[in-house]
Design a protein around this motif. Structure first.
Motif, PDB file in Angstrom:
ATOM      1  N   ARG A   1      37.705  31.414  -6.994  1.00 16.10           N
ATOM      2  CA  ARG A   1      36.396  30.876  -6.780  1.00 16.10           C
ATOM      3  C   ARG A   1      36.433  29.425  -5.796  1.00 16.10           C
ATOM      4  O   ARG A   1      35.395  29.318  -5.143  1.00 16.10           O
ATOM      5  CB  ARG A   1      35.898  30.159  -8.142  1.00 16.10           C
ATOM      6  N   PHE A   2      37.395  28.668  -5.646  1.00 15.84           N
ATOM      7  CA  PHE A   2      37.527  27.685  -5.111  1.00 15.84           C
ATOM      8  C   PHE A   2      38.810  27.667  -3.895  1.00 15.84           C
ATOM      9  O   PHE A   2      38.610  26.679  -2.886  1.00 15.84           O
ATOM     10  CB  PHE A   2      37.850  26.464  -5.642  1.00 15.84           C
ATOM     11  N   GLY A   3      39.407  28.754  -3.922  1.00 19.25           N
ATOM     12  CA  GLY A   3      40.464  28.527  -2.667  1.00 19.25           C
ATOM     13  C   GLY A   3      41.478  27.447  -3.087  1.00 19.25           C
ATOM     14  O   GLY A   3      41.368  26.690  -1.937  1.00 19.25           O
ATOM     15  N   LEU A   4      42.460  27.384  -3.803  1.00 11.84           N
ATOM     16  CA  LEU A   4      43.132  26.315  -3.935  1.00 11.84           C
ATOM     17  C   LEU A   4      44.570  26.480  -3.272  1.00 11.84           C
ATOM     18  O   LEU A   4      45.402  25.749  -3.699  1.00 11.84           O
ATOM     19  CB  LEU A   4      43.121  25.792  -5.548  1.00 11.84           C
ATOM     20  N   GLY A   5      44.678  27.380  -2.210  1.00 11.53           N
ATOM     21  CA  GLY A   5      45.947  27.634  -1.800  1.00 11.53           C
ATOM     22  C   GLY A   5      47.315  27.901  -2.624  1.00 11.53           C
ATOM     23  O   GLY A   5      48.372  27.417  -2.052  1.00 11.53           O
ATOM     24  N   GLY A   6      46.947  28.268  -4.095  1.00 13.68           N
ATOM     25  CA  GLY A   6      48.344  28.596  -4.595  1.00 13.68           C
ATOM     26  C   GLY A   6      48.658  27.244  -5.319  1.00 13.68           C
ATOM     27  O   GLY A   6      49.736  27.303  -5.921  1.00 13.68           O
ATOM     28  N   LYS A   7      48.015  26.154  -5.176  1.00 13.22           N
ATOM     29  CA  LYS A   7      48.693  24.751  -5.458  1.00 13.22           C
ATOM     30  C   LYS A   7      48.575  24.768  -7.288  1.00 13.22           C
ATOM     31  O   LYS A   7      49.150  23.677  -7.806  1.00 13.22           O
ATOM     32  CB  LYS A   7      48.005  23.839  -5.011  1.00 13.22           C
ATOM     33  N   LEU A   8      47.668  25.584  -7.757  1.00 13.46           N
ATOM     34  CA  LEU A   8      47.541  25.391  -9.154  1.00 13.46           C
ATOM     35  C   LEU A   8      48.197  25.932 -10.161  1.00 13.46           C
ATOM     36  O   LEU A   8      48.206  27.211 -10.190  1.00 13.46           O
ATOM     37  CB  LEU A   8      45.765  25.769  -9.499  1.00 13.46           C
ATOM     38  N   ASP A   9      49.323  25.319 -10.921  1.00 13.46           N
ATOM     39  CA  ASP A   9      50.283  26.024 -11.623  1.00 13.46           C
ATOM     40  C   ASP A   9      49.581  26.347 -12.965  1.00 13.46           C
ATOM     41  O   ASP A   9      49.546  25.243 -13.499  1.00 13.46           O
ATOM     42  CB  ASP A   9      51.565  25.114 -11.792  1.00 13.46           C
ATOM     43  N   ALA A  10      49.423  27.401 -13.133  1.00 10.81           N
ATOM     44  CA  ALA A  10      48.931  27.709 -14.662  1.00 10.81           C
ATOM     45  C   ALA A  10      49.270  27.065 -15.886  1.00 10.81           C
ATOM     46  O   ALA A  10      48.736  26.896 -16.798  1.00 10.81           O
ATOM     47  CB  ALA A  10      48.616  29.471 -14.713  1.00 10.81           C
ATOM     48  N   ASP A  11      50.616  27.026 -15.831  1.00 12.04           N
ATOM     49  CA  ASP A  11      51.446  26.545 -17.091  1.00 12.04           C
ATOM     50  C   ASP A  11      51.358  25.061 -17.285  1.00 12.04           C
ATOM     51  O   ASP A  11      51.512  24.557 -18.475  1.00 12.04           O
ATOM     52  CB  ASP A  11      52.638  27.082 -17.079  1.00 12.04           C
ATOM     53  N   SER A  12      51.256  24.274 -16.213  1.00  4.85           N
ATOM     54  CA  SER A  12      51.408  22.797 -16.369  1.00  4.85           C
ATOM     55  C   SER A  12      49.948  22.196 -15.831  1.00  4.85           C
ATOM     56  O   SER A  12      50.071  21.044 -16.401  1.00  4.85           O
ATOM     57  CB  SER A  12      52.292  22.085 -15.482  1.00  4.85           C
ATOM     58  N   MET A  13      49.092  23.025 -15.434  1.00  7.55           N
ATOM     59  CA  MET A  13      47.830  22.212 -15.271  1.00  7.55           C
ATOM     60  C   MET A  13      46.718  22.828 -15.577  1.00  7.55           C
ATOM     61  O   MET A  13      45.490  22.454 -15.405  1.00  7.55           O
ATOM     62  CB  MET A  13      47.833  22.378 -13.471  1.00  7.55           C
TER      63      MET A  13
ATOM     64  N   VAL B   1      40.138  23.168 -19.170  1.00 14.34           N
ATOM     65  CA  VAL B   1      40.446  22.209 -18.548  1.00 14.34           C
ATOM     66  C   VAL B   1      41.626  22.419 -17.501  1.00 14.34           C
ATOM     67  O   VAL B   1      42.454  23.037 -17.753  1.00 14.34           O
ATOM     68  CB  VAL B   1      40.662  20.809 -19.124  1.00 14.34           C
ATOM     69  N   ALA B   2      41.513  21.779 -16.144  1.00 13.30           N
ATOM     70  CA  ALA B   2      42.585  21.673 -15.383  1.00 13.30           C
ATOM     71  C   ALA B   2      42.515  20.661 -14.320  1.00 13.30           C
ATOM     72  O   ALA B   2      41.755  20.070 -14.093  1.00 13.30           O
ATOM     73  CB  ALA B   2      42.178  23.070 -14.479  1.00 13.30           C
ATOM     74  N   GLY B   3      43.827  20.469 -13.865  1.00 13.72           N
ATOM     75  CA  GLY B   3      44.060  19.338 -12.974  1.00 13.72           C
ATOM     76  C   GLY B   3      45.380  18.832 -13.178  1.00 13.72           C
ATOM     77  O   GLY B   3      46.625  19.284 -13.590  1.00 13.72           O
ATOM     78  N   ASP B   4      45.535  17.492 -12.934  1.00 19.70           N
ATOM     79  CA  ASP B   4      46.610  16.629 -12.862  1.00 19.70           C
ATOM     80  C   ASP B   4      47.572  16.831 -14.011  1.00 19.70           C
ATOM     81  O   ASP B   4      47.201  16.534 -15.245  1.00 19.70           O
ATOM     82  CB  ASP B   4      46.282  15.075 -12.649  1.00 19.70           C
ATOM     83  N   PRO B   5      48.886  17.581 -13.805  1.00 19.40           N
ATOM     84  CA  PRO B   5      49.754  17.679 -14.907  1.00 19.40           C
ATOM     85  C   PRO B   5      50.207  16.512 -15.718  1.00 19.40           C
ATOM     86  O   PRO B   5      50.618  16.760 -17.001  1.00 19.40           O
ATOM     87  CB  PRO B   5      51.040  18.508 -14.258  1.00 19.40           C
ATOM     88  N   ALA B   6      50.214  15.402 -14.968  1.00 22.41           N
ATOM     89  CA  ALA B   6      50.547  14.057 -15.701  1.00 22.41           C
ATOM     90  C   ALA B   6      49.605  13.657 -16.743  1.00 22.41           C
ATOM     91  O   ALA B   6      49.743  12.809 -17.595  1.00 22.41           O
ATOM     92  CB  ALA B   6      50.744  13.079 -14.536  1.00 22.41           C
ATOM     93  N   ILE B   7      48.367  14.258 -16.544  1.00 20.36           N
ATOM     94  CA  ILE B   7      47.106  14.007 -17.817  1.00 20.36           C
ATOM     95  C   ILE B   7      47.233  15.152 -18.554  1.00 20.36           C
ATOM     96  O   ILE B   7      46.868  15.144 -19.719  1.00 20.36           O
ATOM     97  CB  ILE B   7      45.896  13.603 -16.904  1.00 20.36           C
TER      98      ILE B   7
END
Ligand SMILES: Cc1ncc(COP(=O)(O)O)c(C=O)c1O
Length: 398
Positions: free
Chosen positions: A81-93, A259-265
């Motif tokens: 949907r958003f084209g995130l260049g493979g940057k989104l790690d499903a397991d931590s984000m 929810v998805a995003g910053d793994p530190a959160i």
């Protein structure tokens, strides 16, 4: 009891019930509800079938982090949907949630810290989805309202917030496409908000649950995650987005989102959720995987909303200041008179329920931005929406 419970405002539907109390609408007209935000399109058969076939999987507790396949399907949809260049790690984000409502609430409880010397702020658009305010109040924060008006093209006015308030801000809620305004926040706006988040060190909670309901197939609403990457936040620092199947797939009863995003959160939020005890049942996860993996049904859903706008607006526009929104399924017209009186009289004469705009907003020093507006949900069938539009027109022509 928790004394903060006393701070919660009556929910808009409670106020609406009071507004309608004692009125007997004309018996000859069947009631039409255009006040609710609940999608009414038929849920996709393949999602329902998957859920049915998965019902045998009730014999073990689900993990709070969800199945790896669930996280992967959510991440896969975000990527498509958003084209995130493979940057989104499903397991931590990524984390599955039981609809975004509970997640928007619990997220604030997990993030807000009241141990500092000043009262924390949770900033939000005004009007807004009511959970943002309740979550802020119960977390011990001060809700700060950023008015969204026609003059600001329904974008929250970030410039109106004093630096002193930004310094206390811990969470900024954004909602795009917006409920009730339908406004879409541009990538530039989101990047600007992110620059403020960086400067003043707060988290942006972007409610994107209407992201797949939009007007223009060639310009779908952007995500905060795209803005993060465009601003060089390669691990989505300070960003969390909320997505839902309720609107995209018309399955509000499934209670499924993520929810998805910053793994530190995400990591401490997962810890919070583990204690909170809100893991998603495995059959729900399996049905959700099927839904997130398929896009054609969401396109068909959009087409159906578009048909409603195309049928309803030509009836309303000669008598009402109303435009097709960029996203979502609400009309947010300026009725140029008291919104409560308008709602009450429409119910009394046409047996049609809508929602006064002022119930979705709060008073600020520059007034209540919902005043003199109403929210009309196009969730009923095309025929019912057309009938409702004709009744509104009759009402206004009298
Ligand atoms: C702006 C907004 N956010 C979140 C939600 C919650 O949706 P759900 O809990 O079904 O994902 C709604 C539902 O109406 C909404 O309008």
């Amino acid at each position: 009891m928790n004394h903060r419970l006393e701070l919660l405002a009556a929910y808009p539907f409670e106020r609406l019930a009071r507004l309608k109390a004692g009125i007997t609408p004309p018996a000859g007209l069947p009631h039409i509800a255009m006040s609710i935000g609940e999608p009414r399109h038929t849920p996709p058969a393949f999602v329902v079938d998957t859920l049915r076939q998965a019902l045998g999987k009730l014999d073990s507790y689900p993990a709070t982090a969800g199945l790896p396949e669930t996280r992967a399907s959510c991440a896969g949809w975000l990527e498509r949907r958003f084209g995130l260049g493979g940057k989104l790690d499903a397991d931590s984000m990524v984390l599955p949630v039981n609809g975004t409502r509970e997640a928007l609430f619990s997220f604030v409880q997990a993030v807000v810290s009241t141990t500092g010397p000043t009262k924390p702020v949770v900033a939000m658009p005004n009007p807004f989805y009511q959970i943002y305010e309740g979550a802020a109040l119960l977390a011990g924060a001060e809700p700060v309202f950023l008015n969204t008006t026609a003059e600001s093209r329904f974008q929250p006015d970030l410039e109106a917030v004093p630096a002193e308030t930004w310094k206390r801000c811990q969470v900024l809620f954004l909602c795009s496409p917006g409920n009730p305004t339908g406004a879409v926040l541009s990538l530039e706006f989101l990047r600007h908000a992110l620059a403020l988040a960086e400067r003043y060190d707060f988290v942006i909670a972007a409610d994107e649950c209407y992201a797949d309901l939009y007007r223009d197939e060639n310009s779908p609403p952007p995500s905060l995650l795209q803005a993060a990457l465009a601003s060089g936040h390669s691990r989505f620092e300070r960003c969390v987005v909320f997505h839902s199947l309720s609107k995209r797939s018309s399955v509000p009863g499934l209670r499924s989102g993520f929810v998805a995003g910053d793994p530190a959160i995400i990591k401490p939020y997962l810890l919070y959720r583990t204690y909170h005890g809100c893991a998603m049942p495995v059959p729900t996860q399996l049905a959700s995987i099927a839904a997130w993996n398929e896009d054609a049904h969401a396109a068909a859903n959009r087409a159906l909303y578009r048909e409603k706008y195309a049928r309803v607006l030509p009836i309303l526009q000669p008598v009402l200041d109303v435009a097709e929104p960029d996203g979502g399924f609400y009309l947010w017209p300026d009725v140029q008179r008291d919104d409560e009186a308008f709602t009450r009289e429409l119910f009394a004469t046409q047996n049609l329920t809508i929602l006064p705009g002022s119930y979705l907003a709060r008073d600020t020093h520059s007034g209540n931005p919902g005043k003199r507006r109403v929210r009309i949900s196009l969730v009923a069938s095309v025929e019912e929406c057309v009938t409702a539009a004709q009744r509104i027109r009759t009402f206004l022509e009298k």
